[in-house]
Design an enzyme around this catalytic site. Structure first.
Site, short mmCIF file in Angstrom:
data_model
loop_
_atom_site.label_atom_id
_atom_site.label_comp_id
_atom_site.label_asym_id
_atom_site.label_seq_id
_atom_site.Cartn_x
_atom_site.Cartn_y
_atom_site.Cartn_z
N GLU A 212 0.81 -1.23 0.00
CA GLU A 212 0.00 0.00 0.00
C GLU A 212 0.84 1.27 0.00
OE1 GLU A 212 -3.53 0.74 1.86
OE2 GLU A 212 -4.33 -1.21 1.36
N ARG B 199 -1.88 -3.03 -8.99
CA ARG B 199 -0.79 -3.19 -8.02
C ARG B 199 0.00 -4.46 -8.36
NH1 ARG B 199 -3.00 -4.26 -2.24
NH2 ARG B 199 -2.85 -2.25 -1.49
#
Ligand code: UGA
Length: 348
Positions: A121, A306
């Site tokens: 993250e 991601r």
């Protein structure tokens, strides 16, 4: 002398799998603390594993004493569930940042090797198609999007450790898990939405006969990584042969398992279908869509892509992930079959 490893948060998803692997595959000693021991099972009986039930923010003397005594410190205590980032951001700051800053400082003070969980993250909404530890920018949303307090907390700790490394020679490794999945990620028996990360949430929904809900249609993508692969990488980091992991940052993820959340949902339903004991649940499983602000509230903001670069782990540690995403789903379901969870007879 066998290595002495301190694991704070030893009962968590990563902590319990790591402790098990250390006991099975090395001669190292582990000293562990956690507020519960329900994920540890048999490993609690190992003489090389000394476990104390307690809160690291209360048992400060125990923590400091064990940091002095051990060779390698692995602080895994953190809130790591996005619904908590938006519901209780200050608790995330206090635990993930403040409590861990204390640990980092103690490692610097006693010159201990520190292996710290950063997070995928930290890259936030970085537009790079592949996220690189050395070159990717870390991109977050506005302050009212409270989701980013977790990434910010982790990022600042990353910077603090890096600075201790430059100034004082702190021997750290930062590892960034990319959606590690597997048995015991979250509590499969807890059906409440938002109580788990997406992988367990979808499994739990199918087990409990609730619809799988795709946030904003499920186009967002993640690179799901099987826990056994990830733990293999962590063992190499702890071993630190010839200092190969010292003062390094490593993405630990599986770029070949980059799938959308909608694809994850379909694959999970197919995973159920492939297991005779659970095949009937695939027939009744439903998939629907929910808006992000309905599911998480107004303080949420999602991450669309991601994918980890893994050249650093490959080159420094010789590690590559070997478990594909469908195998990870099947292995997790087989774990529940072995435990007798949600067997047809349970439904009466
Ligand atoms: C996670 C968590 O922040 C941490 O566990 C960790 O640091 C990191 O990512 C990681 O493991 O790499 P995220 O991937 O966003 O963040 O968390 P999940 O709760 O697993 O959600 C993944 C995606 O599924 C999100 O886009 C979310 O909106 C979606 N989702 C979640 C649904 O569509 N339906 C649900 O029921 C739950």
């Amino acid at each position: 002398m066998p290595l002495k490893v301190l694991i704070l948060g030893a009962n968590g998803f990563i902590g319990s799998a790591l402790t098990e692997a250390i006991m099975a595959r090395t001669d190292w000693q582990v000293f562990g603390m956690d507020i519960a021991d329900n994920k540890l099972g048999e490993v609690l009986n190992e003489p090389r594993f000394k476990f104390v039930e307690g809160d690291i923010t209360i048992n400060r003397e125990w923590v400091e004493y064990n940091i002095r005594k051990c060779d390698v410190i692995v602080p895994l205590v953190a809130i790591a569930n996005p619904s908590q980032y938006v519901k209780d951001p200050l608790r995330v700051f206090e635990l993930d940042f403040e409590a861990n800053l204390t640990i980092v400082r103690l490692c610097a003070k006693y010159k201990k090797r520190l292996i710290f969980p950063s997070t995928s993250e930290v890259y936030g909404m970085c537009p790079d198609p592949v996220l690189d530890e050395q070159t990717s920018n870390l991109v977050y949303g506005p302050i009212h999007k409270q989701r980013w307090i977790y990434a910010n907390s982790k990022q600042l700790l990353d910077r603090v450790m890096f600075a201790y490394g430059v100034r004082d020679g702190l021997d750290y490794t930062l590892f960034r898990p990319f959606n590690w999945i597997g048995p015991r990620l979250d509590d499969i028996h807890e059906a409440k939405e938002g109580s788990s990360r997406v992988f367990t949430q979808f499994l739990a929904n199918v087990f409990h006969g609730l619809p799988i809900r795709l946030v904003d249609g499920g186009r967002q993508r993640r690179s799901f990584t099987y826990i056994d692969d990830a733990i293999e990488c962590l063992l190499r980091i702890i071993e630190n042969k010839d200092g190969c992991a010292s003062r390094q940052i490593f993405n630990i993820g599986n770029p070949h398992s980059d799938v959308s959340v909608a694809e994850l949902a379909k694959a999970i339903v197919e995973g159920f279908r492939s297991i005779p004991e659970y095949a009937h649940l695939a027939d009744t499983a439903k998939i629907e869509t929910v808006a992000a602000d309905v599911y998480y509230g107004q303080y949420y903001q999602d991450i669309q892509v991601r994918v980890p670069a893994i050249n650093a782990v490959r080159e420094k540690l010789g590690w590559v992930p070997t478990t594909d995403f469908n195998t990870a789903i099947r292995k997790t379901l087989q774990y529940h079959v072995r435990r007798g969870d949600f067997m047809p007879s349970e439904k009466g």
